[in-house]
Design an enzyme around this catalytic site. Sequence first.
Site, PDB file in Angstrom:
ATOM      1  CG  ASP A 119     -10.288 -10.429   7.099  1.00 13.23           C
ATOM      2  OD1 ASP A 119      -9.497 -10.191   6.057  1.00 13.23           O
ATOM      3  OD2 ASP A 119     -10.064 -11.105   8.205  1.00 13.23           O
TER       4      ASP A 119
ATOM      5  CB  VAL B  47      -1.013  -0.023   1.181  1.00 10.17           C
ATOM      6  CG1 VAL B  47      -1.681   1.372   1.213  1.00 10.17           C
ATOM      7  CG2 VAL B  47      -1.722  -1.199   1.373  1.00 10.17           C
TER       8      VAL B  47
END
Length: 818
Positions: free
Chosen positions: A608, A500
Amino acid sequence: MGYCKSSLLVWILPTMCLICVSLGVDNYRIDCGSPTNTPVGDRVFVADDFDSNILSTPQDVSVQTRKESISSAIDLALYQTARVLNGTSSYTFSIKEHGYYWIRLYFCPFVDGNYNLSIAKFSVSAQSFTLLSDFQPQDGSVVKEYCLNINSDNLVLTFTPSANSFAFLNALEIVSLPNDLIPDGARTVDPPIKYQTFTRRALETVARVNMGNQTVSPQNDTLWRLWVSDEPFLNHVNLVNFVSNFKAVNYSTKWHNIAPSSVYGTATRLNSQPDPNTAVNMTWFFPVDPGFEYLVRFHFCDIVSTSPAQLFFNVYINTWLVALNLDLSNLTSNVLGTPYFMDVVAKSSNSRNLGVSVGPSTLGIGYPDGILNGLEIMKLSNSRGSLAASDFEVSSTNKVWVILGVTIGGSFIAVLLSLFLFVFCKRRRRRSSLVAHSTEDHFVVDEDQISRTVENKYDSGTAIISSSKIGYRVPFVAIQEATANFSESLVVGVGGFGKVYKGVLRDGTKVAVKRGVSQQGLAEFRTEIEMLSQFRHRHLVSLIGYCHEKNEMIIIYEYMENGTLKNHLYGSDLPGLSWRQRLEICIGSARGLHYLHTGYAKPIIHRDVKSANILLDENLMAKVADFGISKTGPEIDETHVSTAVKGSFGYLDPEYLTRQHLTEKSDIYSFGVVMFEVLCGRPVIDPSLPREMVNLIEWVIEWEKRGELEKIIDPRLEGETKPDSLRKFGETAVKCLAECGIDRPTMGDVLWNLECALQLQGTDKRITLNGELAPQVNAIGNFEMSVCSTQFSMGSAGDLAGISMSGVFSQMVKAENR
Ligand SMILES: *[C@@H]1O[C@H](CO)[C@@H](O)[C@H](O)[C@H]1NC(C)=O
Ligand SMILES: *[C@@H]1O[C@H](CO)[C@@H](O)[C@H](O)[C@H]1NC(C)=O
Ligand SMILES: *[C@@H]1O[C@H](CO)[C@@H](O)[C@H](O)[C@H]1NC(C)=O
Ligand SMILES: *[C@@H]1O[C@H](CO)[C@@H](O)[C@H](O)[C@H]1NC(C)=O
Ligand SMILES: *[C@@H]1O[C@H](CO)[C@@H](O)[C@H](O)[C@H]1NC(C)=O
Ligand SMILES: *[C@@H]1O[C@H](CO)[C@@H](O)[C@H](O)[C@H]1NC(C)=O
Ligand SMILES: *[C@@H]1O[C@H](CO)[C@@H](O)[C@H](O)[C@H]1NC(C)=O
């Protein structure tokens, strides 16, 4: 028995345009089974000689009754004929102007030669909402009224007969509503439980009452509503006076649609005159279905005072205080006779009655006094999109009352409000249409967002999902530019999926750029874009764009300055978070998840939930991220066997692991784990610790049972948590970890309990409202507190006996480790 067919539209359009010019074009009125048009006051219900474009039904059957068999209703004529629907049948109406509509269904079970309509039994749905389930109209006529926000070009009403039965309908009315009628109160206050909006709910009118013992017929209402007299609902008729003073009503605004002057001009008033010491409440009881939320709208208009600031009273729903020392003159700029309405959302208790009371206040001059002019109660569809009584949802927190929005018909305030509504409605309309598209096409195009992020001249790349989401596509070169060609110095996170990067778009927007490394993750990549482009919420991380070019799979999100919650809890040298900050982060993420679970007709399961997927912005506001493996809720999932168990080690719902049965309650479990991470400031599994401490959940449940949670909390919190707040938090987290999904609370309950925990910490957080509405603010504060304390006295520790955490733990170890 069928009548000759011709196009219904040909009939409807000319007739309707004459009548409903002011209300929009998409109004439909049909007198089912009738060969001729039927006028009812100033409305005309057209003959239903159908074009098959409107009604699709396996059999064409119209039935007629003998006139004598029906009681003398005003709309009597509508009940003379009916259409029998044998087999699943649907009406499809074209809707040109999106927005709120009323659907009114008229039923009167009569007997004709071949059919006894009393034995009909059927379900009715509109779009994805269940309106009626196994419905059997009984004795006499009944009108069912629903309100839906329609954002597609068709309204589809489906009638499904129950086994061995059939459906019928006497008349049907579809009316477009003025925009100001349905509130979106989440804008005016920040309630303890954020009530999302009404745009995604269907509403059913369960009571519409005119106080003052006078019925107002549909003919006397601009929107053809029936307001029945309140007398039958009154608990003690001898405690009240019925008053009327039509001349006193002074709208000063154009808001006549909210309720007609015949409603505001009459009232039921406390009668304490004989003895000022017998100060009592006047109470009305209304039948409701347990397990639903209700929107209660109070209509007030001071038609009794001779000067301002004479009338003060309290308003309650059941035993809960809605408004303390309500002073109408203050709320309406001292113009007596100004209509005023107040909306409250009530989550129904297990009772089949909802009590509304107006009682004396300690303020005021003279005898204890109080009035109510009108009342509307509307049932809100539940998270399953149903309004049917049989679809009630059991909830552990039964009594949650939320002030939702307050709107005033006063002159000055009205001007401000109208401006506000104007701006807001425009926005809302845009938002609602986005939502509609998303449910149909799975994709949304948010033009503003795109023009802000990408220049139109860039247009390349391959669409991976459907052409309608093209607007989110960002060219690879723009991303290279934003991230200095994926400079290592801009990497802010690394995971199995890739890296990221922090980036800055040309217009200065900071973004987070997630660059996938292998085509393996294509399904997740796709899911994530689909999910993110559908959901927009303060507490869900926003999608800015994506790129699927040259084998690149890149997703661009809003940049979250403070990174993951996990980083702030352990394993970094960031300063610790205060208890209040932690509570607020939990509340924020709970809101995001609550929205996913309930904001749509089908719940979305995140799958999640973990501290690494909760991100914090520059103000430490929490947003839920990472939707790569999210799914729509259990209904869909049951049709195909879920293949691999997905989720993160340590956070996995034991029930899902063993039974592969995926519901929202799996997210609740994971959220319970996050709550304890937040409390203890350590990882869920920490093999470096002594054996009994390795699994945080096992360890913490032990201590919670002993009531000594404070001994194992994050040392940085020591001395900071108030015992009550900590206990509330612990109790709630433990409930989330219940072995069976059904024993776990809903996200809404968790949210409520977290709000309580925050309050018990001694918050100075106040619901912000404009100054005029000060009395309610206090009222809300008070009754929030009383809700909290009630829950305490009921106590809830000890429902955990019998959980074998070591069993759970061994199952977790077997799970796929992502
Ligand atoms: C409905 O249709 C079925 C099959 O066509 C027929 O057997 C039955 O009698 C019908 N029922 C009614 C109530 O018309
Ligand atoms: C119609 O059905 C209802 C309910 O089963 C029954 O009470 C009534 O007697 C029936 N009427 C006729 C005329 O058969
Ligand atoms: C309410 O109105 C009805 C019908 O007009 C009347 O019969 C009844 O007596 C009234 N009730 C009271 C308590 O005045
Ligand atoms: C409508 O209200 C007016 C007074 O406001 C009354 O005179 C009239 O009878 C009412 N009409 C109907 C149909 O209720
Ligand atoms: C209604 O209120 C306005 C605003 O105060 C006032 O100017 C007007 O005279 C009132 N109208 C009536 C009929 O009382
Ligand atoms: C009115 O009802 C509320 C709620 O049940 C109660 O708290 C209050 O004491 C009542 N007021 C009077 C005067 O009976
Ligand atoms: C309403 O009450 C507030 C606080 O008591 C006061 O400041 C305000 O001036 C009042 N407004 C009117 C219109 O009387």
